[in-house]
Design an enzyme around this catalytic site. Structure first.
Site, PDB file in Angstrom:
ATOM      1  N   GLU A 113      11.278   9.369 -22.901  1.00  0.00           N
ATOM      2  CA  GLU A 113      10.582  10.182 -21.901  1.00  0.00           C
ATOM      3  C   GLU A 113      10.681   9.515 -20.534  1.00  0.00           C
ATOM      4  O   GLU A 113      10.755   8.295 -20.448  1.00  0.00           O
ATOM      5  CB  GLU A 113       9.083  10.284 -22.261  1.00  0.00           C
ATOM      6  CG  GLU A 113       8.831  10.756 -23.662  1.00  0.00           C
ATOM      7  CD  GLU A 113       7.361  10.602 -24.096  1.00  0.00           C
ATOM      8  OE1 GLU A 113       6.517  10.219 -23.258  1.00  0.00           O
ATOM      9  OE2 GLU A 113       7.091  10.877 -25.269  1.00  0.00           O
ATOM     10  N   LYS A 115       9.238   7.811 -17.291  1.00  0.00           N
ATOM     11  CA  LYS A 115       7.984   7.109 -17.032  1.00  0.00           C
ATOM     12  C   LYS A 115       7.514   7.526 -15.650  1.00  0.00           C
ATOM     13  O   LYS A 115       8.053   7.095 -14.630  1.00  0.00           O
ATOM     14  CB  LYS A 115       8.173   5.597 -17.104  1.00  0.00           C
ATOM     15  CG  LYS A 115       6.859   4.859 -16.906  1.00  0.00           C
ATOM     16  CD  LYS A 115       7.004   3.380 -17.177  1.00  0.00           C
ATOM     17  CE  LYS A 115       5.675   2.666 -17.170  1.00  0.00           C
ATOM     18  NZ  LYS A 115       4.936   2.765 -15.933  1.00  0.00           N
ATOM     19  N   ASP A 117       5.425   7.809 -12.331  1.00  0.00           N
ATOM     20  CA  ASP A 117       4.697   6.833 -11.532  1.00  0.00           C
ATOM     21  C   ASP A 117       3.480   7.536 -10.947  1.00  0.00           C
ATOM     22  O   ASP A 117       3.485   8.004  -9.827  1.00  0.00           O
ATOM     23  CB  ASP A 117       5.604   6.299 -10.433  1.00  0.00           C
ATOM     24  CG  ASP A 117       5.107   4.987  -9.896  1.00  0.00           C
ATOM     25  OD1 ASP A 117       4.141   4.449 -10.477  1.00  0.00           O
ATOM     26  OD2 ASP A 117       5.670   4.510  -8.912  1.00  0.00           O
ATOM     27  N   TYR A 224       1.419  13.138 -22.592  1.00  0.00           N
ATOM     28  CA  TYR A 224       2.383  12.421 -23.433  1.00  0.00           C
ATOM     29  C   TYR A 224       1.803  11.661 -24.617  1.00  0.00           C
ATOM     30  O   TYR A 224       2.538  11.007 -25.348  1.00  0.00           O
ATOM     31  CB  TYR A 224       3.233  11.468 -22.589  1.00  0.00           C
ATOM     32  CG  TYR A 224       2.430  10.560 -21.653  1.00  0.00           C
ATOM     33  CD1 TYR A 224       1.542   9.625 -22.168  1.00  0.00           C
ATOM     34  CD2 TYR A 224       2.572  10.664 -20.278  1.00  0.00           C
ATOM     35  CE1 TYR A 224       0.810   8.810 -21.317  1.00  0.00           C
ATOM     36  CE2 TYR A 224       1.844   9.846 -19.420  1.00  0.00           C
ATOM     37  CZ  TYR A 224       0.960   8.923 -19.947  1.00  0.00           C
ATOM     38  OH  TYR A 224       0.240   8.119 -19.117  1.00  0.00           O
ATOM     39  N   LYS A 313      12.143  -0.265 -17.177  1.00  0.00           N
ATOM     40  CA  LYS A 313      11.945  -0.011 -15.752  1.00  0.00           C
ATOM     41  C   LYS A 313      13.264   0.100 -14.997  1.00  0.00           C
ATOM     42  O   LYS A 313      14.232  -0.595 -15.319  1.00  0.00           O
ATOM     43  CB  LYS A 313      11.138  -1.166 -15.133  1.00  0.00           C
ATOM     44  CG  LYS A 313       9.747  -1.316 -15.702  1.00  0.00           C
ATOM     45  CD  LYS A 313       8.860  -0.205 -15.230  1.00  0.00           C
ATOM     46  CE  LYS A 313       7.557  -0.538 -14.717  1.00  0.00           C
ATOM     47  NZ  LYS A 313       6.929  -1.408 -14.003  1.00  0.00           N
ATOM     48  N   CYS A 407      -3.705 -19.741  17.846  1.00  0.00           N
ATOM     49  CA  CYS A 407      -4.044 -18.599  16.988  1.00  0.00           C
ATOM     50  C   CYS A 407      -4.007 -17.307  17.805  1.00  0.00           C
ATOM     51  O   CYS A 407      -4.633 -17.223  18.861  1.00  0.00           O
ATOM     52  CB  CYS A 407      -5.433 -18.819  16.395  1.00  0.00           C
ATOM     53  SG  CYS A 407      -6.069 -17.366  15.555  1.00  0.00           S
ATOM     54  N   CYS A 410      -7.954 -16.091  18.003  1.00  0.00           N
ATOM     55  CA  CYS A 410      -9.027 -16.815  18.698  1.00  0.00           C
ATOM     56  C   CYS A 410      -8.512 -17.868  19.670  1.00  0.00           C
ATOM     57  O   CYS A 410      -9.300 -18.470  20.396  1.00  0.00           O
ATOM     58  CB  CYS A 410      -9.971 -17.453  17.686  1.00  0.00           C
ATOM     59  SG  CYS A 410      -9.256 -18.879  16.846  1.00  0.00           S
ATOM     60  N   CYS A 425      -4.779 -21.631  11.448  1.00  0.00           N
ATOM     61  CA  CYS A 425      -5.592 -21.637  12.654  1.00  0.00           C
ATOM     62  C   CYS A 425      -6.721 -22.627  12.389  1.00  0.00           C
ATOM     63  O   CYS A 425      -7.354 -22.589  11.337  1.00  0.00           O
ATOM     64  CB  CYS A 425      -6.162 -20.248  12.893  1.00  0.00           C
ATOM     65  SG  CYS A 425      -7.649 -20.250  13.895  1.00  0.00           S
TER      66      CYS A 425
END
Ligand code: IVH
Length: 671
Positions: A113, A115, A117, A224, A313, A407, A410, A425
């Site tokens: 079948e 798959k 998502d 399913y 997959k 940073c 800041c 930072c």
């Protein structure tokens, strides 16, 4: 029966039939106008005779008021997940194990079948009537999304023909590409945020608190699998189960095929992969299921996945685009993460505009410059990554990426410790980015789980000076909250109620929420188990903290340093005075399981599940999770992008596992 009642019954029957023809068979019998006319007539009759309204009436798909949260529901039978196969060899291994266990020399018949998502749901029918729908949740308990599920036209409110006393039917809710594009076009026109991919759009729609919103989203379902089943006989093959579903008026995927042995599986995989782009919906692989029910029962399951099925997959999608710029984001502990700003590009069914670059070492290793053509990869829900640059296509004037000296939030100095990939930072609590991130972490689901205390709200509160430390959270006044942007009295009350609920927590969650450097969930749980009480941990010396399994000198120093700082002690005391509490007990022994005695370190990005999920599953089987690689580590599971931990494992000669190795561990084997 009155004439009105008879007419109502006839109209419902006709409408149910048209729904079935339209949404299930995709073969409408009448024009839309005719359908609308029948629906109008039914609504008018029901308005005139309210006593005739019933829950299974097609007029009642959108019903009920917006809620504030979903109830929990326990599944009659747990909802399993699937093991993953990535390479052909994994499928060969799967089939070999199946045949060994079945003592079969003959080829096994599989039901193959697509798959999907999307999002797994379980729909419960009693005597053929729709009763409820739940999300998968943790497999045992999910969320009750019945009101939303009722708005999905391909979920029948009544099964056709004879149905068992009780049956749970499992399937995947998804959003077809066409609907997804339409939804995003509408969102763009309205100046709203776009959905990243159909899966997220479907998940968001199903978890809407207002069913009227869900009703407007183009959702569909393919079924399913079956869960609890009482009364009648269950079909003896997967194929016949799907046929039974069709007979009941439930949609099943028309791409399903019966195939023989590994060769059949792989041929199916190749054929579908080739047509993947032309399907109307997103799939991320295929699923092979041993067709015979008796064989499935003989094979059984291990740790939440059946031995009789596997998900094969598709490889992650890649695409080329241009790197426009690199910006630095400041995280909870001050770490500066370079983020690639990209020329928007479609990868794996989603538009990608940003990708993580992890750290400066990565940038150097991958030799990336601004202006470069770069390869972007996306696997499932995972954050897109920049795989590599193509220096051969580098334009003249491509700019080197430099770590800022101060940073970006800041302005404090940025420091890069030796031996550390990360730059930080040094502003600490002065840096609003760090403050916001710590507060977000404190409120997050796996920490104190303060519902409604999201990113936007925290940003506003910090920017207005109403919030600096977690202790301030519990002193927020509803009136002050209600005065904020996008907040009303009702939302403010909800936030206050959520804060109240979050006060009852557990010691591991509390420790994790504090955001002590390098103390993730696994370490927080070990600390809580070892010391039993916060008081004992607070009083512990570095040496005593070192006795906790998996805690090394660096973490021990961070933990000790955290509790030694007066500012932190004060925050904790204020939290406790506000009523934040948990049950304390004596130190506990660890669970015994098939992986008892193993210490596993997870690193990099896994394609098949999040690291959190993998960690939970490993711990449930008795393994310990290690935060760093040491001689005591049994295995390192490395996903893509694994960095220093993988290197360290190789240096120490610790076995490194890929995802199929992880799958083996999760089956209780020790590769
Ligand atoms: S069967 C007992 N079949 O994949 C087996 N799952 O990775 C339970 N999924 O949670 C699942 N398409 O959400 C099955 N044709 C299919 C599927 C499918 C998608 C999803 C499902 C499941 C996840 C496991």
């Amino acid at each position: 029966m009155s004439t009105a009642a008879a007419r109502v019954a006839a109209l419902r029957e006709q409408l149910a039939r048209h729904d079935y023809r339209y949404y299930v068979l995709d073969d409408p019998e009448v024009p839309d106008a005719e359908y609308d006319r029948l629906m109008l007539e039914l609504r008018a009759l029901e308005a005139a005779h309210p006593e005739l309204v019933s829950a299974d009436s097609p007029t009642q798909r959108v019903s009920g008021k917006p809620g504030t949260e979903f109830d929990e529901v326990r599944h009659g039978v747990p909802m399993l997940s699937l093991d993953n196969a990535f390479a052909d060899d994994d499928v060969v291994d799967f089939d070999r194990r199946v045949r060994e266990r079945l003592k079969s020399t003959a080829e096994v018949e599989y039901c193959a079948e697509p798959k999907l998502d999307g999002l797994a749901i379980s729909v419960r029918y009693e005597r053929g009537e729709f009763v409820s729908t739940a999300t998968r949740g943790d497999g045992t308990t999910g969320e009750d999304v019945s009101a939303n599920a009722r708005t999905i036209r391909s979920i029948p409110l009544r099964l056709r023909g004879d149905a068992p006393a009780t049956v749970e039917i499992r399937g995947e809710v998804y959003m077809p590409f066409a609907g997804f594009r339409r939804l995003n076009a509408e969102a763009a026109a309205a100046g709203e945020k776009l959905f990243v991919n159909p899966r997220n759009a479907a998940a968001g729609a199903l978890r809407q608190l207002d069913p009227a919103v869900t009703a407007k989203r183009p959702l569909a379902v393919y079924f399913y699998a079956a869960g609890e089943w009482r009364g009648g006989t269950e079909p003896d093959t997967q194929r016949r189960l799907l046929e039974q579903f069709n007979a009941w008026g439930l949609r099943t995927n028309p791409e399903t095929r019966l195939v023989m042995g590994v060769a059949g599986c792989l041929a199916y995989y190749r054929a579908l992969a080739a047509r993947r782009e032309s399907l109307a919906y997103q799939i991320d692989g295929v699923v092979y299921k041993v067709n015979r029910r008796a064989d499935q029962d003989a094979l059984g399951q291990v740790s939440r996945a059946p031995r009789w099925a596997v998900a094969h997959k598709f490889p992650a999608d890649e695409a080329l685009t241009t790197l426009r710029d690199v910006e630095f984001q400041v995280g909870r502990t001050g770490v500066l993460t370079p983020v690639a700003r990209l020329e928007p590009v479609m990868v794996g069914g989603a538009t990608v505009t940003n990708a993580t670059l992890h750290n400066m070492d990565e940038i150097e290793r991958k030799d990336v410059r601004i202006g470069d053509t770069v390869v972007i990869r996306r696997a499932g829900d995972v954050i897109p990554e920049l795989v590599r640059s193509l220096p051969e296509r580098r334009p003249r004037g491509a700019k080197r990426i430099v770590l800022p000296a101060t940073c970006p939030v800041c302005g404090s100095a940025v420091a890069r410790e030796e031996d550390e990939a990360a730059a930080r930072c040094t502003g600490g609590f002065v840096c609003s980015a760090q403050r916001k991130e710590s507060l977000r972490h404190f409120a997050s689901r796996r920490a104190l789980d303060i519902e409604g205390m999201g990113e936007k709200l925290i940003d506003q509160l910090v920017d207005r000076g109403m919030l600096a430390t977690p202790a301030d959270l519990f002193e927020l006044k509803p009136e002050a909250l209600a005065a904020l942007e996008r907040m009303g009295e009702k939302s403010a009350d909800n936030v206050v109620a959520a804060l109240e609920r979050s006060k009852h927590t557990t010691l591991p969650r509390f420790l994790y929420a504090l955001g002590i450097r390098d103390v993730g969930e696994a370490t927080a749980a070990s600390l809580a188990a070892h010391f039993g009480t916060l008081g004992a941990l607070r009083a512990a010396s570095v040496e005593q903290i070192l006795e906790v399994p998996d805690v090394g000198p660096i973490i021990a120093a961070h933990v000790h340093g955290f509790f030694a700082a007066p500012a932190n002690r004060e925050v904790i005391e204020r939290l406790q005075r506000s009523g934040v509490h948990w049950n304390e007990g004596p130190p506990v022994a660890r669970a015994v399981g098939p992986l008892d005695g193993l210490t596993v370190v997870l690193t990099g990005t896994l394609a098949s599940m999040t690291r959190e999920q993998a960690g939970d599953a490993l711990q449930a089987m008795g393994a310990k999770l290690g935060a760093s690689v040491s001689k005591r580590t049994s295995y390192v599971v490395a996903g893509s992008d694994a960095g220093s931990k993988l290197k360290r494992a190789q240096e120490l000669g610790i076995p490194v596992l890929d995802e199929s190795g992880l799958a083996q561990l999760l089956r209780g084997e020790r590769p």
